[in-house]
Scaffold this active site. Structure first.
Site, short mmCIF file in Angstrom:
data_model
loop_
_atom_site.label_atom_id
_atom_site.label_comp_id
_atom_site.label_asym_id
_atom_site.label_seq_id
_atom_site.Cartn_x
_atom_site.Cartn_y
_atom_site.Cartn_z
N GLY A 161 49.43 -26.73 1.73
CA GLY A 161 49.49 -27.64 0.58
C GLY A 161 50.87 -27.70 -0.03
O GLY A 161 51.89 -27.70 0.66
N VAL A 162 50.90 -27.73 -1.36
CA VAL A 162 52.17 -27.90 -2.06
C VAL A 162 53.09 -26.69 -1.84
O VAL A 162 54.31 -26.83 -1.79
CB VAL A 162 51.90 -28.21 -3.56
N ASP A 163 52.50 -25.53 -1.68
CA ASP A 163 53.27 -24.30 -1.44
C ASP A 163 54.09 -24.45 -0.14
O ASP A 163 55.32 -24.21 -0.12
CB ASP A 163 52.27 -23.14 -1.32
N TYR A 196 42.11 -24.55 -3.28
CA TYR A 196 41.35 -23.65 -4.17
C TYR A 196 40.14 -24.30 -4.84
O TYR A 196 39.42 -23.66 -5.60
CB TYR A 196 42.28 -23.01 -5.21
N ASN A 217 50.13 -18.62 -3.61
CA ASN A 217 49.07 -17.62 -3.53
C ASN A 217 49.68 -16.27 -3.89
O ASN A 217 50.90 -16.15 -4.02
CB ASN A 217 48.37 -17.62 -2.17
N ASP A 262 55.77 -36.83 -4.56
CA ASP A 262 56.00 -35.52 -3.94
C ASP A 262 56.83 -34.67 -4.91
O ASP A 262 57.96 -35.02 -5.24
CB ASP A 262 56.77 -35.77 -2.63
N GLY A 312 43.47 -28.34 -4.86
CA GLY A 312 43.49 -28.57 -3.42
C GLY A 312 42.62 -27.54 -2.71
O GLY A 312 41.40 -27.49 -2.90
N SER A 369 45.34 -25.58 -8.24
CA SER A 369 43.95 -25.24 -7.86
C SER A 369 43.08 -26.43 -7.47
O SER A 369 41.91 -26.25 -7.13
CB SER A 369 43.23 -24.42 -8.95
P1 ADP Z 1 45.72 -24.85 -4.50
O1 ADP Z 1 45.62 -23.80 -3.41
O2 ADP Z 1 46.21 -24.27 -5.82
O3 ADP Z 1 44.48 -25.66 -4.62
P2 ADP Z 1 47.09 -26.95 -2.98
O4 ADP Z 1 48.51 -26.96 -2.56
O5 ADP Z 1 46.06 -26.87 -1.90
O6 ADP Z 1 46.96 -25.76 -4.05
O7 ADP Z 1 46.77 -28.24 -3.81
C1 ADP Z 1 47.17 -28.45 -5.14
C2 ADP Z 1 47.46 -29.92 -5.32
O8 ADP Z 1 48.78 -30.19 -4.83
C3 ADP Z 1 46.51 -30.84 -4.53
O9 ADP Z 1 46.11 -31.90 -5.40
C4 ADP Z 1 47.40 -31.36 -3.40
O10 ADP Z 1 47.03 -32.67 -2.99
C5 ADP Z 1 48.75 -31.39 -4.08
N1 ADP Z 1 49.94 -31.44 -3.23
C6 ADP Z 1 50.10 -31.13 -1.92
N2 ADP Z 1 51.38 -31.35 -1.53
C7 ADP Z 1 52.05 -31.81 -2.64
C8 ADP Z 1 53.39 -32.24 -2.90
N3 ADP Z 1 54.32 -32.22 -1.96
N4 ADP Z 1 53.71 -32.65 -4.17
C9 ADP Z 1 52.78 -32.67 -5.14
N5 ADP Z 1 51.51 -32.28 -4.97
C10 ADP Z 1 51.14 -31.86 -3.73
#
Ligand code: ADP
Length: 178
Positions: free
Chosen positions: A31-33, A125, A23, A9, A123, A121
């Site tokens: 997601g990560v955001d 995206y 975004n 994480d 996830g 991108s």
């Molecule tokens: P995007 O919209 O740019 O695709 P996402 O957040 O949907 O961004 O996904 C980007 C990557 O971050 C994905 O591989 C997702 O599994 C991953 N992700 C989600 N939560 C976390 C976290 N807490 N730490 C690290 N990576 C994460």
């Protein structure tokens, strides 16, 4: 500059800067955001709102990067970048490369020694993790061979991947990189 691949994480990483796959609105998302905003606390959203109000009225463009403090995170800064959204027809790898390059440039400007990236991108995206890894490592390579890296204290670039599958993909691509 050294590249490390970690499964975990990104919000838990005690590095100088973590990169957020944000975004354009900078006002949080999934997601990560979402994970970064939850862990950093409401001050992060306030800082993003302030950036929107003062410098980025139209939002942060795809491929650009901007820093805020990291508030309650163990990191010191969050570098927000907007990856290309494949579902919106943003399929140019140069846009994705720009996310990594601009984030590294911002990190270097902050004097960061360590920076952690998620799979931007890969996830919501919709980009293929293998392509994201390839673009990411190429960007780190060109950054470190450019003049910009020479003046910066950046030593460690981490990729912190949330799933075992993505971690394995990043490891395989790194091993096959020149
Ligand atoms: P995007 O919209 O740019 O695709 P996402 O957040 O949907 O961004 O996904 C980007 C990557 O971050 C994905 O591989 C997702 O599994 C991953 N992700 C989600 N939560 C976390 C976290 N807490 N730490 C690290 N990576 C994460």
């Amino acid at each position: 500059m050294r590249i490390e691949i970690l499964h975990g994480d990104i919000t838990a990483r005690k590095v100088d800067a973590i990169v957020n796959a944000a975004n354009s609105s900078l006002l949080g998302g999934g997601g990560v955001d979402g994970a970064i905003h939850r862990a950093a606390g409401g001050e992060l959203l306030e800082a993003c709102r302030e950036l929107r109000r003062t410098q980025l009225q139209d939002g942060l463009p795809v491929g650009s990067a901007v820093a805020t403090p990291a508030f309650r995170l163990p990191a010191r800064w969050v570098i927000h970048t907007v990856g290309p959204n494949r579902h919106a027809g943003q399929t140019d790898p140069a846009l994705l490369a720009s996310c990594f390059q601009e984030s590294l440039t911002v990190a270097a400007g902050l004097g960061a020694q360590s920076v952690a990236f998620p799979a931007i991108s890969a996830g919501i995206y919709g980009w293929d993790a293998r392509q994201v890894a390839q673009v990411a490592f190429d960007a780190v390579g060109s950054f470190s061979s450019s003049g910009r890296a020479g003046d910066s204290p950046l030593e460690v670039v981490e990729f912190v991947l949330f799933s075992e599958d993505t971690t394995a993909v990043f490891r395989t691509v790194l091993e096959s990189s020149p």
